[in-house]
Design a protein around this motif. Structure first.
Motif, mmCIF file in Angstrom:
data_model
loop_
_atom_site.group_PDB
_atom_site.id
_atom_site.type_symbol
_atom_site.label_atom_id
_atom_site.label_comp_id
_atom_site.label_asym_id
_atom_site.label_seq_id
_atom_site.Cartn_x
_atom_site.Cartn_y
_atom_site.Cartn_z
ATOM 1 N N GLN A 259 0.895 -1.217 0.083
ATOM 2 C CA GLN A 259 -0.135 0.144 0.015
ATOM 3 C C GLN A 259 0.878 1.268 -0.081
ATOM 4 O O GLN A 259 0.598 2.289 -0.771
ATOM 5 N N LEU A 260 1.890 1.295 0.980
ATOM 6 C CA LEU A 260 2.739 2.399 0.942
ATOM 7 C C LEU A 260 3.705 2.596 -0.386
ATOM 8 O O LEU A 260 3.565 3.691 -0.850
ATOM 9 N N LEU A 261 3.905 1.611 -1.164
ATOM 10 C CA LEU A 261 4.537 1.687 -2.226
ATOM 11 C C LEU A 261 3.626 2.429 -3.528
ATOM 12 O O LEU A 261 3.995 3.249 -4.315
ATOM 13 N N VAL A 262 2.525 1.768 -3.485
ATOM 14 C CA VAL A 262 1.603 2.405 -4.411
ATOM 15 C C VAL A 262 1.024 3.668 -4.167
ATOM 16 O O VAL A 262 1.080 4.659 -5.053
ATOM 17 N N GLY A 278 -3.971 14.781 -7.377
ATOM 18 C CA GLY A 278 -3.233 13.746 -7.746
ATOM 19 C C GLY A 278 -2.750 13.087 -6.284
ATOM 20 O O GLY A 278 -2.696 12.153 -6.087
ATOM 21 N N VAL A 279 -2.761 13.902 -5.073
ATOM 22 C CA VAL A 279 -2.278 13.486 -4.054
ATOM 23 C C VAL A 279 -3.488 12.395 -3.314
ATOM 24 O O VAL A 279 -3.182 11.358 -2.749
ATOM 25 N N SER A 280 -4.653 12.953 -3.493
ATOM 26 C CA SER A 280 -5.801 12.349 -2.946
ATOM 27 C C SER A 280 -6.031 10.852 -3.765
ATOM 28 O O SER A 280 -6.645 9.873 -3.290
ATOM 29 N N LEU A 281 -5.540 10.879 -5.133
ATOM 30 C CA LEU A 281 -5.785 9.643 -6.109
ATOM 31 C C LEU A 281 -4.699 8.792 -5.632
ATOM 32 O O LEU A 281 -5.115 7.451 -5.570
ATOM 33 N N GLY A 282 -3.508 9.236 -5.101
ATOM 34 C CA GLY A 282 -2.690 8.320 -4.538
ATOM 35 C C GLY A 282 -3.139 7.527 -3.228
ATOM 36 O O GLY A 282 -2.619 6.328 -3.189
ATOM 37 N N ILE A 283 -3.558 8.374 -2.629
ATOM 38 C CA ILE A 283 -4.497 7.914 -1.150
ATOM 39 C C ILE A 283 -5.330 6.768 -1.555
ATOM 40 O O ILE A 283 -5.348 5.390 -1.002
ATOM 41 N N LEU A 284 -6.114 6.904 -2.487
ATOM 42 C CA LEU A 284 -7.162 6.180 -3.097
ATOM 43 C C LEU A 284 -6.590 4.814 -3.643
ATOM 44 O O LEU A 284 -7.232 3.678 -3.262
ATOM 45 N N GLY A 285 -5.640 5.120 -4.675
ATOM 46 C CA GLY A 285 -4.971 3.819 -5.174
ATOM 47 C C GLY A 285 -4.448 2.854 -4.211
ATOM 48 O O GLY A 285 -4.405 1.566 -4.513
ATOM 49 N N GLY A 286 -3.702 3.293 -3.168
ATOM 50 C CA GLY A 286 -2.792 2.728 -2.286
ATOM 51 C C GLY A 286 -4.153 1.803 -1.420
ATOM 52 O O GLY A 286 -3.974 0.560 -1.236
ATOM 53 N N TYR A 287 -5.404 2.588 -1.178
ATOM 54 C CA TYR A 287 -6.276 1.747 -0.358
ATOM 55 C C TYR A 287 -6.977 0.754 -1.210
ATOM 56 O O TYR A 287 -7.532 -0.325 -0.705
ATOM 57 N N MET A 288 -7.112 1.030 -2.203
ATOM 58 C CA MET A 288 -7.708 0.084 -3.387
ATOM 59 C C MET A 288 -7.058 -1.215 -3.427
ATOM 60 O O MET A 288 -7.474 -2.423 -3.477
#
Length: 369
Positions: A259-262, A278-288
């Motif tokens: 998750q951290l790497l993604v 972009g930051v919030s999409l990074g958080i979303l991608g990690g949790y997905m």
């Protein structure tokens, strides 16, 4: 303390904060014991009593004009000492010293991964802000902070659910119909959390206008991804139950590393072109990715088969309605509110139809029992 604060006047305050730590840890320990032992009245007393004690004594201090920063922390310290003693009284029957090697070793193998998981979890809020400070401006950091706080309104129902989920899940895992019950809880919770999350997304502009002002409206661009990130995070607690039941909690370390790497990779790639979105999409991608990985591991390690189609369908409907609102909602405040109310009502009806056709009333009643 002097090195950290740079001022002698803050040294007593820092010392008081340090003295509080053991009592705070013990209060948390006692509260968790009460939760897992299903002692709801004692649990509520510890949780609510601590909060109300802070509030009442601080109100008293303000009214009698002896409130300053140091007195505040002294009051908090005294309250924590009192509640630590009360917590000790509540859980005294559980406090036994045991040096059995087998038990001690099993507890270490089970608990150490959670310590590392807590470390990774604590890193996430620092990483997004670190990237914002490095690549964006102070204004955008402020926008992101507002979006983050707005999205975290969703943590109220999530935390309430999590308090009950752990004891409930472990209490029934040996039952023959436990898998069916877990799937029912997953569907019902998904419906609830998507409804609340959609409400936050649809009315984010109105909430920001009321609480932060018009100049922070730009923060709403990051709200939807953060809300969906929290949805996936909370659902991971359900679908990942098999990892805990298998007692192979070291797999959770790998989940958090992935998750951290993604998260960091997506933020790095998107922060310059998209800003806080972009930051919030990074958080979303990690949790997905975390949600998908936890689902897979849970099925492999403990053979729990979660039927994810309904949950994915509900999340998909939430995404579509959110997109409709963001692209088609009228500009006027009144019309915008009415339009979003209609969308939320439509989502509620669709959710009711989906859940009704999937879960019987008898199943819900069995969970209540």
């Amino acid at each position: 303390a002097l090195t950290y604060t740079g001022s002698k006047s803050y040294v007593p305050i820092v010392e008081i904060i340090i003295y509080q730590i053991p009592f705070g840890v013990f209060i948390n320990f006692a509260t968790n014991i009460l939760k897992w032992d299903f002692r709801k009245y004692e649990f509520l007393f510890m949780q609510m009593g601590l909060t109300f004690s802070y509030l009442l004594i601080l109100i008293f201090a303000v009214n009698f004009s002896f409130l300053n920063v140091q007195n505040v922390f002294i009051i908090l310290f005294i309250i924590r000492v009192i509640f630590a003693i009360i917590g000790f009284f509540f859980i005294r029957k559980w406090l036994k010293i045991s040096l059995e090697k087998v038990i001690f070793k099993s507890l270490l193998w089970f608990g150490i991964p959670y310590g590392l998981v807590s470390l990774f979890t604590g890193l996430l809020p620092a990483i997004d802000r670190m990237y914002i400070v490095k690549y964006l401006t102070g204004n955008e950091l402020g926008y992101y902070a507002v979006a983050y706080k707005l999205a975290f309104l969703l943590m109220l129902p999530i935390n309430a659910f999590q308090t009950a989920w752990g004891p409930f899940a472990y209490a029934i895992y040996k039952n023959e119909d436990s898998e069916k019950t877990y799937n029912t809880v997953l569907i019902l919770f998904t419906a609830l959390i998507c409804f609340v999350g959609l409400g936050i997304i649809l009315f984010s502009k109105l909430i920001v206008l009321l609480l932060a002002g018009e100049k922070y409206l730009e923060s709403t661009t990051a709200v939807a991804p953060l809300v969906f990130a929290l949805i996936f995070m909370s659902l991971s607690w359900i679908v990942g139950i098999g990892i805990d039941l298998s007692k192979k909690t070291y797999w959770k370390i790998l989940s958090n590393i992935v998750q951290l790497l993604v998260t960091t990779t997506i933020i790095y790639l998107l922060i310059v072109p998209l800003g806080i979105l972009g930051v919030s999409l990074g958080i979303l991608g990690g949790y997905m990715v975390y949600f998908i990985w936890e689902s897979y591991l849970s099925r492999r390690l403990y053979k729990i088969k979660f039927e994810l189609r309904i949950s994915v369908l509900l999340i998909g409907v939430t995404v579509i309605i959110s997109a409709i609102s963001l692209t088609l909602s009228p500009t006027g405040l009144v019309y915008n509110g009415l339009f979003n109310c209609a969308l939320l009502l439509i989502f509620g009806l669709l959710t009711w139809l989906i859940v009704k056709n999937r879960i019987s009333l008898e199943t819900i009643k069995s969970i209540k029992r």
